[in-house]
Write a protein that holds these residues in place. Structure first.
Motif, PDB file in Angstrom:
ATOM      1  N   HIS A  17       0.711  -1.290   0.042  1.00 33.26           N
ATOM      2  CA  HIS A  17      -0.195   0.025  -0.105  1.00 33.26           C
ATOM      3  C   HIS A  17       0.965   1.165  -0.084  1.00 33.26           C
ATOM      4  CE1 HIS A  17      -3.993  -1.491   0.127  1.00 33.26           C
ATOM      5  NE2 HIS A  17      -3.611  -2.555   0.875  1.00 33.26           N
ATOM      6  N   ASN A  18       1.932   1.164   0.611  1.00 35.73           N
ATOM      7  CA  ASN A  18       3.003   2.163   0.573  1.00 35.73           C
ATOM      8  C   ASN A  18       3.247   2.623  -0.958  1.00 35.73           C
ATOM      9  OD1 ASN A  18       2.628   2.652   3.233  1.00 35.73           O
ATOM     10  ND2 ASN A  18       4.735   1.510   3.670  1.00 35.73           N
ATOM     11  N   ILE A  19       3.681   1.419  -1.681  1.00 37.13           N
ATOM     12  CA  ILE A  19       4.012   1.768  -3.062  1.00 37.13           C
ATOM     13  C   ILE A  19       3.036   2.091  -3.809  1.00 37.13           C
ATOM     14  CG2 ILE A  19       4.822   0.263  -5.073  1.00 37.13           C
ATOM     15  CD1 ILE A  19       6.884  -1.270  -3.077  1.00 37.13           C
ATOM     16  N   THR A  20       1.925   1.655  -3.771  1.00 37.44           N
ATOM     17  CA  THR A  20       0.714   2.074  -4.389  1.00 37.44           C
ATOM     18  C   THR A  20       0.212   3.561  -4.246  1.00 37.44           C
ATOM     19  OG1 THR A  20      -0.357  -0.148  -4.128  1.00 37.44           O
ATOM     20  CG2 THR A  20      -2.181   1.615  -4.853  1.00 37.44           C
ATOM     21  N   ARG A  53       0.434   8.851  -6.224  1.00 37.87           N
ATOM     22  CA  ARG A  53       0.868  10.464  -6.251  1.00 37.87           C
ATOM     23  C   ARG A  53       1.650  10.721  -7.412  1.00 37.87           C
ATOM     24  NH1 ARG A  53       3.410   9.654  -1.574  1.00 37.87           N
ATOM     25  NH2 ARG A  53       1.789  10.244  -0.418  1.00 37.87           N
ATOM     26  N   ASN A  54       2.340   9.932  -8.134  1.00 40.85           N
ATOM     27  CA  ASN A  54       3.272  10.198  -9.112  1.00 40.85           C
ATOM     28  C   ASN A  54       2.667   9.993 -10.499  1.00 40.85           C
ATOM     29  OD1 ASN A  54       6.141  11.091  -8.072  1.00 40.85           O
ATOM     30  ND2 ASN A  54       5.492   9.342  -6.773  1.00 40.85           N
ATOM     31  N   HIS A  55       1.082   9.603 -10.558  1.00 44.56           N
ATOM     32  CA  HIS A  55       0.480   9.281 -11.609  1.00 44.56           C
ATOM     33  C   HIS A  55       0.869   8.203 -12.474  1.00 44.56           C
ATOM     34  CE1 HIS A  55      -1.246  13.420 -10.982  1.00 44.56           C
ATOM     35  NE2 HIS A  55      -0.176  13.911 -10.715  1.00 44.56           N
TER      36      HIS A  55
END
Length: 312
Positions: free
Chosen positions: A68-71, A76-78
């Motif tokens: 979930h952190n990576i998602t 956030r970076n589209h």
């Protein structure tokens, strides 16, 4: 239709192939750091009682949090949402891994119970296939139980029990169909046919258990059996439609179960991180048992009326 639901369960149940998310270096680094800093410490991560009750480990909790952190960072970076271990990044609810699919599996079981209860109440007591349909119901409920368990907690054994129970529902559907369409008087043929399918089922489970859990083979076998089963019903419906106009219910179940397959092809990241295409497919099949048992009720009245007419 409950049988075709089993076919699609086997074909489209979530797979555990590696995905771009869990193959990424950032995910591996995140999990490694989490396990060293959290799991190696005192208390081993201090998982909640609910998570421990469902068998979650600290290492798996690290995978969940890193996923979930990576998602979140991807969004956030589209960047597009990635899958991890063959699954979308679902949000757990009370420790349940795929809450929507688990809930909708329960709804499928509930639809079976409600439909069968109405069928027993409304159909003639002299209908000769009550026992066969009762046994089939037990097998189907067993399948949806393991579907619920698997979507609640994906492990080595829950995945296999989900697959194998779904295969058993396929066999039960084929045998019930054969008995219904050939009549009870051909019991020797029933025994031979049942023996054949039990051998095939045993070989199927044995191969997947002892040699290779081959998803491609499983898909091919399931589709072949599903097409055979559906074609038999379709031919029978067309053949008897003039005498039994209620068979439109049977046709509708077969066609609807096949059309709902399109939901699986519309794969997308889960809405609210809970509802995905697979869960919507589970939801769409939940009402089908009500129509199916309505067809069986009409068929029971027709069969009993025919037998009474012959006696007169």
């Amino acid at each position: 239709m409950v049988y075709l639901s089993a076919v699609y369960l086997l074909v489209f149940v979530s797979l555990t192939y590696c995905s771009s998310g869990d193959r990424s270096g950032e995910f591996s680094s995140c999990v490694y750091s989490c396990r060293r800093s959290v799991c190696a410490g005192e208390g081993g991560g201090d998982l909640s009682l609910v998570l421990r009750a469902l068998g979650w480990t600290c290492g798996e909790e690290c995978q969940y949090q890193c996923m979930h952190n990576i998602t979140t960072e991807d969004l956030r970076n589209h960047r597009p949402v990635r899958q991890f271990y063959g699954k979308w990044p679902f949000v757990r609810v009370l420790g349940v891994q795929e809450p929507a699919s688990a809930l909708f599996s329960v709804l499928n079981a509930l639809g079976l119970v409600v439909g069968y209860t109405r069928f027993r109440r409304l159909s003639p007591s002299t209908y000769p296939y009550h026992s066969i349909l009762g046994l089939q119901l037990i097998v189907c409920l067993h399948t949806w139980f393991w579907s619920t368990v698997f979507h609640s907690r994906d492990t080595y054994w829950t995945e296999r029990l989900d697959y194998f129970s779904a295969a058993s529902m396929i066999v039960a559907g084929i045998l019930a169909q054969f008995v219904r369409l050939t009549g009870l008087k051909h019991w020797r043929w029933h025994l031979c046919y049942a023996g054949l399918w039990l051998v095939l089922f045993s070989c199927h489970v044995g191969y997947l258990t002892m040699f290779k859990f081959d998803y491609g083979y499983n898909m091919a076998a399931s589709v072949l059996a599903g097409v055979l089963y559906a074609v038999v019903w379709l031919i029978w419906c067309i053949k008897v439609y003039q005498q039994r106009p209620y068979v439109w219910k049977c046709l509708a179940c077969v066609l609807a179960a096949s059309c709902f397959l399109a939901l699986e092809l519309l794969d997308f990241p889960p809405l609210l991180w809970i509802i995905d295409a697979h869960s919507l497919w589970h939801l769409s099949t939940a009402p089908l048992p009500l129509l199916w048992y309505s067809f069986l009720t009409d068929d029971a009245h027709y069969e009993v009326a025919v037998q009474l007419a012959k006696q007169v």
